[in-house]
Design a protein around this motif. Structure first.
Motif, PDB file in Angstrom:
ATOM      1  N   GLY A   1       0.790  -1.219   0.000  1.00 22.93           N
ATOM      2  CA  GLY A   1       0.000   0.000   0.000  1.00 22.93           C
ATOM      3  C   GLY A   1       0.829   1.279   0.000  1.00 22.93           C
ATOM      4  O   GLY A   1       0.629   2.157  -0.849  1.00 22.93           O
ATOM      5  N   PRO A   2       1.765   1.435   0.932  1.00 23.94           N
ATOM      6  CA  PRO A   2       2.567   2.659   0.962  1.00 23.94           C
ATOM      7  C   PRO A   2       3.396   2.879  -0.298  1.00 23.94           C
ATOM      8  O   PRO A   2       3.560   4.020  -0.753  1.00 23.94           O
ATOM      9  N   ILE A   3       3.932   1.807  -0.870  1.00 24.66           N
ATOM     10  CA  ILE A   3       4.726   1.939  -2.092  1.00 24.66           C
ATOM     11  C   ILE A   3       3.872   2.498  -3.219  1.00 24.66           C
ATOM     12  O   ILE A   3       4.269   3.426  -3.928  1.00 24.66           O
ATOM     13  N   LEU A   4       2.675   1.943  -3.394  1.00 26.56           N
ATOM     14  CA  LEU A   4       1.797   2.400  -4.466  1.00 26.56           C
ATOM     15  C   LEU A   4       1.290   3.816  -4.205  1.00 26.56           C
ATOM     16  O   LEU A   4       1.129   4.615  -5.130  1.00 26.56           O
ATOM     17  N   ALA A   5       1.052   4.142  -2.935  1.00 22.21           N
ATOM     18  CA  ALA A   5       0.627   5.503  -2.598  1.00 22.21           C
ATOM     19  C   ALA A   5       1.737   6.498  -2.911  1.00 22.21           C
ATOM     20  O   ALA A   5       1.491   7.585  -3.446  1.00 22.21           O
ATOM     21  N   ALA A   6       2.984   6.138  -2.594  1.00 17.79           N
ATOM     22  CA  ALA A   6       4.116   7.006  -2.883  1.00 17.79           C
ATOM     23  C   ALA A   6       4.305   7.190  -4.384  1.00 17.79           C
ATOM     24  O   ALA A   6       4.794   8.234  -4.841  1.00 17.79           O
ATOM     25  N   ALA A   7       3.895   6.171  -5.163  1.00 16.83           N
ATOM     26  CA  ALA A   7       4.001   6.249  -6.626  1.00 16.83           C
ATOM     27  C   ALA A   7       2.870   7.065  -7.245  1.00 16.83           C
ATOM     28  O   ALA A   7       2.847   7.260  -8.464  1.00 16.83           O
ATOM     29  N   GLY A   8       1.910   7.504  -6.421  1.00 13.10           N
ATOM     30  CA  GLY A   8       0.868   8.405  -6.913  1.00 13.10           C
ATOM     31  C   GLY A   8      -0.534   7.834  -6.947  1.00 13.10           C
ATOM     32  O   GLY A   8      -1.473   8.536  -7.335  1.00 13.10           O
ATOM     33  N   ALA A   9      -0.709   6.574  -6.526  1.00 14.57           N
ATOM     34  CA  ALA A   9      -2.043   5.964  -6.549  1.00 14.57           C
ATOM     35  C   ALA A   9      -2.880   6.412  -5.354  1.00 14.57           C
ATOM     36  O   ALA A   9      -2.346   6.799  -4.308  1.00 14.57           O
ATOM     37  N   GLU A  10      -4.199   6.359  -5.527  1.00 14.23           N
ATOM     38  CA  GLU A  10      -5.133   6.582  -4.419  1.00 14.23           C
ATOM     39  C   GLU A  10      -5.422   5.221  -3.800  1.00 14.23           C
ATOM     40  O   GLU A  10      -6.182   4.423  -4.364  1.00 14.23           O
ATOM     41  N   VAL A  11      -4.812   4.940  -2.652  1.00 15.16           N
ATOM     42  CA  VAL A  11      -4.767   3.588  -2.105  1.00 15.16           C
ATOM     43  C   VAL A  11      -5.707   3.400  -0.928  1.00 15.16           C
ATOM     44  O   VAL A  11      -5.757   4.238  -0.012  1.00 15.16           O
ATOM     45  N   THR A  12      -6.420   2.274  -0.963  1.00 15.19           N
ATOM     46  CA  THR A  12      -7.195   1.799   0.182  1.00 15.19           C
ATOM     47  C   THR A  12      -6.671   0.421   0.560  1.00 15.19           C
ATOM     48  O   THR A  12      -6.560  -0.457  -0.299  1.00 15.19           O
ATOM     49  N   VAL A  13      -6.339   0.236   1.832  1.00 19.11           N
ATOM     50  CA  VAL A  13      -5.833  -1.050   2.319  1.00 19.11           C
ATOM     51  C   VAL A  13      -6.899  -1.694   3.194  1.00 19.11           C
ATOM     52  O   VAL A  13      -7.403  -1.069   4.141  1.00 19.11           O
ATOM     53  N   VAL A  14      -7.227  -2.940   2.875  1.00 22.09           N
ATOM     54  CA  VAL A  14      -8.196  -3.709   3.658  1.00 22.09           C
ATOM     55  C   VAL A  14      -7.491  -4.890   4.308  1.00 22.09           C
ATOM     56  O   VAL A  14      -6.701  -5.584   3.660  1.00 22.09           O
ATOM     57  N   ASP A  15      -7.774  -5.119   5.582  1.00 23.24           N
ATOM     58  CA  ASP A  15      -7.211  -6.273   6.282  1.00 23.24           C
ATOM     59  C   ASP A  15      -8.096  -6.587   7.481  1.00 23.24           C
ATOM     60  O   ASP A  15      -8.808  -5.707   7.976  1.00 23.24           O
ATOM     61  N   ILE A  16      -8.034  -7.844   7.948  1.00 26.45           N
ATOM     62  CA  ILE A  16      -8.803  -8.199   9.148  1.00 26.45           C
ATOM     63  C   ILE A  16      -8.057  -7.836  10.425  1.00 26.45           C
ATOM     64  O   ILE A  16      -8.639  -7.767  11.499  1.00 26.45           O
ATOM     65  N   SER A  17      -6.743  -7.621  10.311  1.00 29.14           N
ATOM     66  CA  SER A  17      -5.908  -7.329  11.475  1.00 29.14           C
ATOM     67  C   SER A  17      -5.726  -5.828  11.640  1.00 29.14           C
ATOM     68  O   SER A  17      -5.139  -5.171  10.790  1.00 29.14           O
ATOM     69  N   MET A  18      -6.204  -5.294  12.756  1.00 27.89           N
ATOM     70  CA  MET A  18      -6.043  -3.862  12.989  1.00 27.89           C
ATOM     71  C   MET A  18      -4.579  -3.490  13.167  1.00 27.89           C
ATOM     72  O   MET A  18      -4.133  -2.431  12.724  1.00 27.89           O
ATOM     73  N   LYS A  19      -3.803  -4.357  13.779  1.00 28.36           N
ATOM     74  CA  LYS A  19      -2.383  -4.053  13.967  1.00 28.36           C
ATOM     75  C   LYS A  19      -1.633  -4.050  12.636  1.00 28.36           C
ATOM     76  O   LYS A  19      -0.678  -3.280  12.462  1.00 28.36           O
ATOM     77  N   GLN A  20      -2.049  -4.889  11.699  1.00 28.39           N
ATOM     78  CA  GLN A  20      -1.461  -4.818  10.364  1.00 28.39           C
ATOM     79  C   GLN A  20      -1.786  -3.475   9.702  1.00 28.39           C
ATOM     80  O   GLN A  20      -0.929  -2.845   9.077  1.00 28.39           O
ATOM     81  N   LEU A  21      -3.021  -3.039   9.844  1.00 23.73           N
ATOM     82  CA  LEU A  21      -3.413  -1.753   9.278  1.00 23.73           C
ATOM     83  C   LEU A  21      -2.671  -0.600   9.949  1.00 23.73           C
ATOM     84  O   LEU A  21      -2.346   0.402   9.313  1.00 23.73           O
ATOM     85  N   GLU A  22      -2.377  -0.759  11.230  1.00 25.07           N
ATOM     86  CA  GLU A  22      -1.625   0.279  11.934  1.00 25.07           C
ATOM     87  C   GLU A  22      -0.218   0.424  11.368  1.00 25.07           C
ATOM     88  O   GLU A  22       0.376   1.512  11.451  1.00 25.07           O
TER      89      GLU A  22
ATOM     90  N   ASP B   1       5.880   9.204   6.481  1.00 23.69           N
ATOM     91  CA  ASP B   1       6.340   9.661   5.168  1.00 23.69           C
ATOM     92  C   ASP B   1       5.341  10.556   4.455  1.00 23.69           C
ATOM     93  O   ASP B   1       5.464  10.781   3.248  1.00 23.69           O
ATOM     94  N   ASN B   2       4.356  11.042   5.207  1.00 24.72           N
ATOM     95  CA  ASN B   2       3.390  12.003   4.662  1.00 24.72           C
ATOM     96  C   ASN B   2       2.690  11.453   3.423  1.00 24.72           C
ATOM     97  O   ASN B   2       2.687  12.073   2.353  1.00 24.72           O
ATOM     98  N   LEU B   3       2.072  10.294   3.578  1.00 24.52           N
ATOM     99  CA  LEU B   3       1.321   9.662   2.500  1.00 24.52           C
ATOM    100  C   LEU B   3      -0.171   9.716   2.804  1.00 24.52           C
ATOM    101  O   LEU B   3      -0.581   9.696   3.968  1.00 24.52           O
ATOM    102  N   LYS B   4      -0.966   9.732   1.748  1.00 27.71           N
ATOM    103  CA  LYS B   4      -2.418   9.650   1.907  1.00 27.71           C
ATOM    104  C   LYS B   4      -2.866   8.235   1.574  1.00 27.71           C
ATOM    105  O   LYS B   4      -2.685   7.759   0.451  1.00 27.71           O
ATOM    106  N   MET B   5      -3.426   7.553   2.569  1.00 21.87           N
ATOM    107  CA  MET B   5      -3.968   6.211   2.375  1.00 21.87           C
ATOM    108  C   MET B   5      -5.199   6.036   3.261  1.00 21.87           C
ATOM    109  O   MET B   5      -5.274   6.595   4.352  1.00 21.87           O
TER     110      MET B   5
END
Length: 253
Positions: free
Chosen positions: A74-95, A104-108
């Motif tokens: 997710g962060p790599i694609l966001a840094a490359a300019g994509a509008e990224v949404t990350v879905v996961d069942i683990s809240m700690k993974q999402l954290e 790194d001042n990314l929008k996700m």
């Protein structure tokens, strides 16, 4: 199914605390390279997805990283300019993704949800779905393919990694000792395995019909394929490729 999801969510939360491989977020250096257009991601253990599987630029593309928490794709694609949404069942993974975004001042956008049920997204919401090896943690993969087809735009791309079902033929403890001993019939289910470790995630194998034809039946055309393994980290790597990845395009009928 609910008990499986709850169990696996707790296990992946713990894995983040233990800093296992698939929970370690990418560095700021990787993010800076991605901003300059020098990026790659993986959906299996060792190989990187061919750059030709993506458009020349992902700038402005709406990307769903499905069951993909951990601060990696997710962060790599966001840094490359994509509008990224990350879905996961683990809240700690999402954290982990959220921490990289702050660092790194990314929008996700991050959403805690099951990969089989995405009612929070409207039909045809995304241009691209990145789905690393993760459907091994659910019993039935067909709902995943159907939801991917629903939320992808026409001619949207699904890049998915998954396990070779043959991996689950063998006794895992014996494999750790360097011995490949056939112990199970396929498809494998941890719910039926008396030796399954209750302190580990529940895993399930799926037939190639379910993995490959399942995508086709959901409305996808397969346009790319490769195999991978654990990079020499397991006994089975000496004999076979234990993972595979597909690129599929949705075509509305």
């Amino acid at each position: 199914m609910k008990k499986v999801i709850e169990h696996n969510s707790k296990i992946w939360d713990r894995k983040v605390e233990e800093s296992v491989t698939y929970t370690r977020a990418v560095s700021s250096e990787v993010i800076e390279k991605s901003r300059r257009g020098d990026w790659q991601i993986g959906v299996t253990a060792d190989k990187q997805v061919p750059r030709s599987w993506f458009p020349e630029s992902v700038e402005g593309l709406k990307v769903l990283c499905l069951a993909s928490g951990g601060g990696q794709q997710g962060p790599i694609l966001a840094a490359a300019g994509a509008e990224v949404t990350v879905v996961d069942i683990s809240m700690k993974q999402l954290e982990q993704d959220q921490a990289v975004a702050v660092r790194d001042n990314l929008k996700m956008n991050t959403v805690q949800a099951e990969m089989t049920n995405l009612p929070m997204f409207e039909d045809e919401s995304f241009d691209l779905i990145v789905h690393p090896v993760s459907n091994v943690f659910i019993e039935d993969v067909h709902p995943v393919w159907k939801e991917c087809a629903r939320v992808l735009k026409d001619q949207g791309v699904l890049i998915s990694g998954f396990m070779n079902p043959a991996l689950y033929l063998f006794d895992e403890q014996k494999e750790d000792e360097g011995i490949l001993e056939v112990a199970y019939t396929l498809p494998y289910s941890a719910l039926d395995d008396e030796k399954a470790d209750p302190d580990e995630a529940l895993e399930f194998s799926h037939t190639l019909e379910d993995q490959l034809r399942g995508q086709m039946e959901a409305g996808f055309v397969l346009t790319g394929f490769y195999e991978d393994d654990f990079g020499g980290g397991r006994t089975i790597d000496r004999y076979m490729k234990s993972m595979m990845a597909t690129r599929a395009v949705k075509f509305s009928v």
